[in-house]
Design a protein around this motif. Structure first.
Motif, PDB file in Angstrom:
ATOM      1  N   GLY A   1       0.821  -1.201   0.000  1.00 22.59           N
ATOM      2  CA  GLY A   1       0.000   0.000   0.000  1.00 22.59           C
ATOM      3  C   GLY A   1       0.858   1.256   0.000  1.00 22.59           C
ATOM      4  O   GLY A   1       0.600   2.203  -0.751  1.00 22.59           O
TER       5      GLY A   1
ATOM      6  N   PRO B   1      -4.863  -0.638  12.403  1.00 19.05           N
ATOM      7  CA  PRO B   1      -6.221  -1.127  12.156  1.00 19.05           C
ATOM      8  C   PRO B   1      -7.007  -1.143  13.460  1.00 19.05           C
ATOM      9  O   PRO B   1      -6.437  -1.271  14.540  1.00 19.05           O
ATOM     10  CB  PRO B   1      -5.991  -2.544  11.630  1.00 19.05           C
ATOM     11  CG  PRO B   1      -4.678  -2.950  12.177  1.00 19.05           C
ATOM     12  CD  PRO B   1      -3.860  -1.689  12.316  1.00 19.05           C
TER      13      PRO B   1
ATOM     14  N   ASN C   1      -8.214 -12.509   6.778  1.00 15.23           N
ATOM     15  CA  ASN C   1      -8.597 -12.678   5.378  1.00 15.23           C
ATOM     16  C   ASN C   1      -7.394 -13.026   4.515  1.00 15.23           C
ATOM     17  O   ASN C   1      -7.107 -12.384   3.510  1.00 15.23           O
ATOM     18  CB  ASN C   1      -9.266 -11.402   4.849  1.00 15.23           C
ATOM     19  CG  ASN C   1      -9.993 -11.665   3.539  1.00 15.23           C
ATOM     20  OD1 ASN C   1     -10.416 -12.792   3.276  1.00 15.23           O
ATOM     21  ND2 ASN C   1     -10.151 -10.640   2.723  1.00 15.23           N
TER      22      ASN C   1
ATOM     23  N   ASP D   1     -11.137  -8.712   7.222  1.00 17.11           N
ATOM     24  CA  ASP D   1      -9.963  -8.173   6.551  1.00 17.11           C
ATOM     25  C   ASP D   1      -9.523  -6.911   7.278  1.00 17.11           C
ATOM     26  O   ASP D   1     -10.314  -6.001   7.485  1.00 17.11           O
ATOM     27  CB  ASP D   1     -10.316  -7.869   5.088  1.00 17.11           C
ATOM     28  CG  ASP D   1      -9.083  -7.562   4.270  1.00 17.11           C
ATOM     29  OD1 ASP D   1      -8.285  -6.707   4.697  1.00 17.11           O
ATOM     30  OD2 ASP D   1      -8.908  -8.178   3.205  1.00 17.11           O
TER      31      ASP D   1
ATOM     32  N   ASN E   1      -7.667  -4.631   6.230  1.00 17.94           N
ATOM     33  CA  ASN E   1      -7.415  -3.517   5.304  1.00 17.94           C
ATOM     34  C   ASN E   1      -5.988  -3.007   5.411  1.00 17.94           C
ATOM     35  O   ASN E   1      -5.753  -1.797   5.509  1.00 17.94           O
ATOM     36  CB  ASN E   1      -8.387  -2.360   5.591  1.00 17.94           C
ATOM     37  CG  ASN E   1      -9.738  -2.610   4.963  1.00 17.94           C
ATOM     38  OD1 ASN E   1      -9.861  -3.334   3.970  1.00 17.94           O
ATOM     39  ND2 ASN E   1     -10.769  -2.023   5.544  1.00 17.94           N
TER      40      ASN E   1
ATOM     41  N   GLU F   1      -3.508  -2.926   3.275  1.00 17.70           N
ATOM     42  CA  GLU F   1      -3.025  -2.054   2.194  1.00 17.70           C
ATOM     43  C   GLU F   1      -3.457  -0.628   2.448  1.00 17.70           C
ATOM     44  O   GLU F   1      -2.715   0.320   2.202  1.00 17.70           O
ATOM     45  CB  GLU F   1      -3.560  -2.533   0.840  1.00 17.70           C
ATOM     46  CG  GLU F   1      -2.714  -3.632   0.241  1.00 17.70           C
ATOM     47  CD  GLU F   1      -2.899  -3.714  -1.266  1.00 17.70           C
ATOM     48  OE1 GLU F   1      -2.840  -2.676  -1.946  1.00 17.70           O
ATOM     49  OE2 GLU F   1      -3.136  -4.828  -1.761  1.00 17.70           O
ATOM     50  N   GLN F   2      -4.675  -0.528   2.949  1.00 17.43           N
ATOM     51  CA  GLN F   2      -5.206   0.781   3.304  1.00 17.43           C
ATOM     52  C   GLN F   2      -4.350   1.438   4.387  1.00 17.43           C
ATOM     53  O   GLN F   2      -4.058   2.633   4.330  1.00 17.43           O
ATOM     54  CB  GLN F   2      -6.639   0.591   3.819  1.00 17.43           C
ATOM     55  CG  GLN F   2      -7.448   1.839   3.840  1.00 17.43           C
ATOM     56  CD  GLN F   2      -7.798   2.273   2.443  1.00 17.43           C
ATOM     57  OE1 GLN F   2      -7.600   1.512   1.494  1.00 17.43           O
ATOM     58  NE2 GLN F   2      -8.278   3.480   2.312  1.00 17.43           N
TER      59      GLN F   2
ATOM     60  N   LEU G   1      -7.983   2.643  11.621  1.00 18.43           N
ATOM     61  CA  LEU G   1      -8.700   2.485  10.355  1.00 18.43           C
ATOM     62  C   LEU G   1      -9.662   1.308  10.459  1.00 18.43           C
ATOM     63  O   LEU G   1      -9.305   0.271  11.029  1.00 18.43           O
ATOM     64  CB  LEU G   1      -7.703   2.235   9.229  1.00 18.43           C
ATOM     65  CG  LEU G   1      -7.357   3.434   8.356  1.00 18.43           C
ATOM     66  CD1 LEU G   1      -6.952   4.621   9.203  1.00 18.43           C
ATOM     67  CD2 LEU G   1      -6.250   3.080   7.389  1.00 18.43           C
TER      68      LEU G   1
ATOM     69  N   CYS H   1     -11.952  -2.000   9.763  1.00 17.46           N
ATOM     70  CA  CYS H   1     -11.783  -3.272   9.086  1.00 17.46           C
ATOM     71  C   CYS H   1     -13.097  -3.630   8.404  1.00 17.46           C
ATOM     72  O   CYS H   1     -14.088  -2.923   8.532  1.00 17.46           O
ATOM     73  CB  CYS H   1     -11.391  -4.349  10.086  1.00 17.46           C
ATOM     74  SG  CYS H   1      -9.933  -3.888  11.045  1.00 17.46           S
ATOM     75  N   ARG H   2     -13.077  -4.733   7.659  1.00 15.59           N
ATOM     76  CA  ARG H   2     -14.313  -5.112   6.965  1.00 15.59           C
ATOM     77  C   ARG H   2     -14.430  -6.627   6.948  1.00 15.59           C
ATOM     78  O   ARG H   2     -13.429  -7.348   7.016  1.00 15.59           O
ATOM     79  CB  ARG H   2     -14.326  -4.564   5.548  1.00 15.59           C
ATOM     80  CG  ARG H   2     -13.281  -5.196   4.673  1.00 15.59           C
ATOM     81  CD  ARG H   2     -13.214  -4.517   3.310  1.00 15.59           C
ATOM     82  NE  ARG H   2     -12.036  -5.013   2.612  1.00 15.59           N
ATOM     83  CZ  ARG H   2     -12.004  -6.186   1.961  1.00 15.59           C
ATOM     84  NH1 ARG H   2     -13.089  -6.946   1.891  1.00 15.59           N
ATOM     85  NH2 ARG H   2     -10.891  -6.583   1.377  1.00 15.59           N
TER      86      ARG H   2
END
Lengths: 342, 342
Positions: free
Chosen positions: B91, B168, B283, B299, B301, B303-304, B328, B330-331
């Motif tokens: 990322g 995260p 993930n 996940d 995230n 890379e984010q 940040l 997560c999802r």
DNA sequence: AAACGAGCCGAAAAGGTTTTCTGGAACGCT
DNA sequence: AGCGTTCCAGAAAACCTTTTCGGCTCGTTT
């Protein structure tokens, strides 16, 4: 008065600062810090103390500009996501880091345009050399012969034989895998592997066959090509057991395939390794150590490939002119999934 | 005559060469190529053509020396091997690569001495900033406030609240995981997770409990801490099923644990997801897509996280003064292992 | 005593680029 | 014609370090 500058972002100290504090000229300061001989011991000490007090770090940009060499190299990967680049990258970083060389990392994401862009940018930064890391062992287009710096290709060799490439010995990997199985007393060996368009799949199969032939044996059936996944491993294993229930070893083209194969073997009541030995390729620890039993696998020595590429680049920068494809041996990491027949 | 130089290693062309070919001074050549206004269009074209013919690339060392900014940043990982660094690194590389910034990669291998060494080397190269990537989310020692360049910590926050860190949201990750299971109609949810000394394990458990509490529910039993492995997943699942055969969901602290849990569930005749839903964290596609059924997973995230760290560093270089820990979201990546109760 | 050599230090140039400042030319206006 | 303005090009300084070379001092030798 001018605006006070942020003290936490003060300009780095220069050699001039050091020289002033030590009461000498910049020339003398430079010589003192670099161990040149034309400095009196007492003077040298004054300079060293001054540099210490100011926590002076020579500006490597200026040095590089003057010397014509920057002590940097570019590491150009085509695919960071894939797991093969990382160990190579680690090996290279390791080899360079020890020698005061810094590594620019660029990921082209498999895009030739982006790759070209990165090459230009790296050349603008006057790197001393480039390492190009591929994501599979199939040959790739050369960056060209007209580059102003030496280039070493790692994992994926260049199509141009005038370039220097470092790759793992996939044929040899297939050979030593079979030799290990033979040493375990197995003789009815099947081969389930991945995508036939991968050179690695072909070469490993070739090496396996050749080692079997040397022993007066042959594979049970043809190599079963498919994809590099557990799912394929399961499917192929089911077919294989239907057709050849009497096998005593399965050589799998990757650890993922091997895991799928082992799951089916277990579900069908075949014991591993007592009834059937299983081997994989890649020695991906997350898979090999988690399977039941732990999986014997061929390690491609990728860190070694990275280190070798770094050393090759070193000597190329120093002027050595090598070319061609250099293969590095692989090794078998023996675990519980293979064992001698009782 | 002097020894002929190797033509393939000729010196790169300089602005002086371009200026000579175009019949102008270096100053004018520079202005022409950089779009400055004090150049007649016709003159500019002559310079551009000359640069093109000589395939001129400005020496970024010289430019950096003069400008005081080099357009480079250091990416300091503590552990390239671990899989969490890589997506963050991708990322960040992505975000920087777009903006003409080059990335120095350094791997400290979890060694503070080596880390310090790399920091010194990077400062010697006059990087404009640093990103420090940790291998776990537990806070880590700061590099210090006295550095001449801005630093952003990614994944592992700095212990010093004056530093800026991007991490995260592990608590939120636990929450959304449970919320997804609740949405699937599950209510008897157990939690099998990894090493309790990892903050991520604690925070995910905390988030999970909090989401359950909000729904008026509680975990089935206490969270079962252990290690981050399939083996632990299998062992814990076996114990769990002995004690609580009536669960309808298992939230696992990692995808590896989840795979172990799913294997035991299947072997004991529990259907996934019909009888028991299973979820993991991270993930990690190689695991989630290979399991039967494919595994729903949170996940992080990453890379984010890497991109956000890069952007934060950008604005810090531009002068913005941020600090503190930024989390940040997560999802949930939904797959076959979770589904609404019929 | 003069000449010489050794030891030590500093001035200056080099590396490639950008920017500022100076100056010249062309042009328009009074 | 003289003046001012605009436009364009070049000279020079700056960034920081290393190296070469010249020169100074001091001690030694003839």
């Amino acid at each position: 008065m001018a605006q006070a500058t942020d003290p936490s972002r003060s300009q780095p100290t220069t050699l001039t600062d050091v020289a002033r504090l030590a009461g000498v000229s910049v020339a003398t300061a430079s010589k003192a810090l670099n161990g040149r001989s034309q400095v009196r011991a007492e003077t040298r000490q004054r300079v060293v103390d001054a540099a210490e007090r100011l926590s002076f770090r020579p500006n490597l940009l200026a040095r590089g500009l003057l010397a014509g060499r920057t002590g940097t190299v570019g590491l150009l990967t085509s695919d960071l996501e894939g797991r093969f680049s990382i160990p190579i990258l680690m090996g290279a970083e390791d080899a360079f880091g020890a020698g005061e060389v810094a590594v620019f990392l660029c990921d082209a994401r498999g895009d030739a345009i982006r790759e070209q862009h990165h090459v230009r940018a790296l050349l603008g930064r006057r790197v001393d050399g480039l390492i190009v890391v591929g994501s599979r062992t199939d040959p790739r287009p050369s960056l060209g012969r007209e580059l102003p710096v030496p280039v070493v290709y790692a994992y994926a060799p260049s199509e141009d034989p005038a370039d220097l490439s470092i790759v793992p010995d996939s044929v040899g990997a297939g050979r030593i895998a079979v030799e290990h199985l033979l040493a375990c007393g197995r003789s009815r060996i099947a081969h389930i592997t991945g995508d036939p368009r991968y050179l690695a799949a072909q070469e490993r199969a070739l090496g396996a066959r050749s080692a079997l032939a040397d022993a007066g044996l042959a594979l049970v059936g043809e190599p079963r090509f498919g994809v590099w996944s557990e799912g394929w491993g399961r499917a192929a294993a089911a077919m294989l057991l239907d057709q050849h229930p009497d096998i005593d070893a399965v050589l799998c083209g990757s650890d993922q395939i091997a895991r799928g194969v082992m799951d089916v073997l277990r579900e069908r009541g075949h014991r591993v390794p007592e009834d059937v030995a299983v081997m994989g390729f890649d020695n991906w620890k997350i898979l090999t150590s988690a399977s039941r039993p732990p999986l014997t696998s061929v390690d491609m020595n990728l860190e070694q490939v990275g280190r070798a590429a770094a050393h090759a680049l070193f000597s190329a920068i120093a002027g050595a002119q090598h070319s061609g494809v250099e293969t590095l041996p692989c090794r078998v990491a023996i675990r519980g999934s293979t064992a001698p027949l009782a």
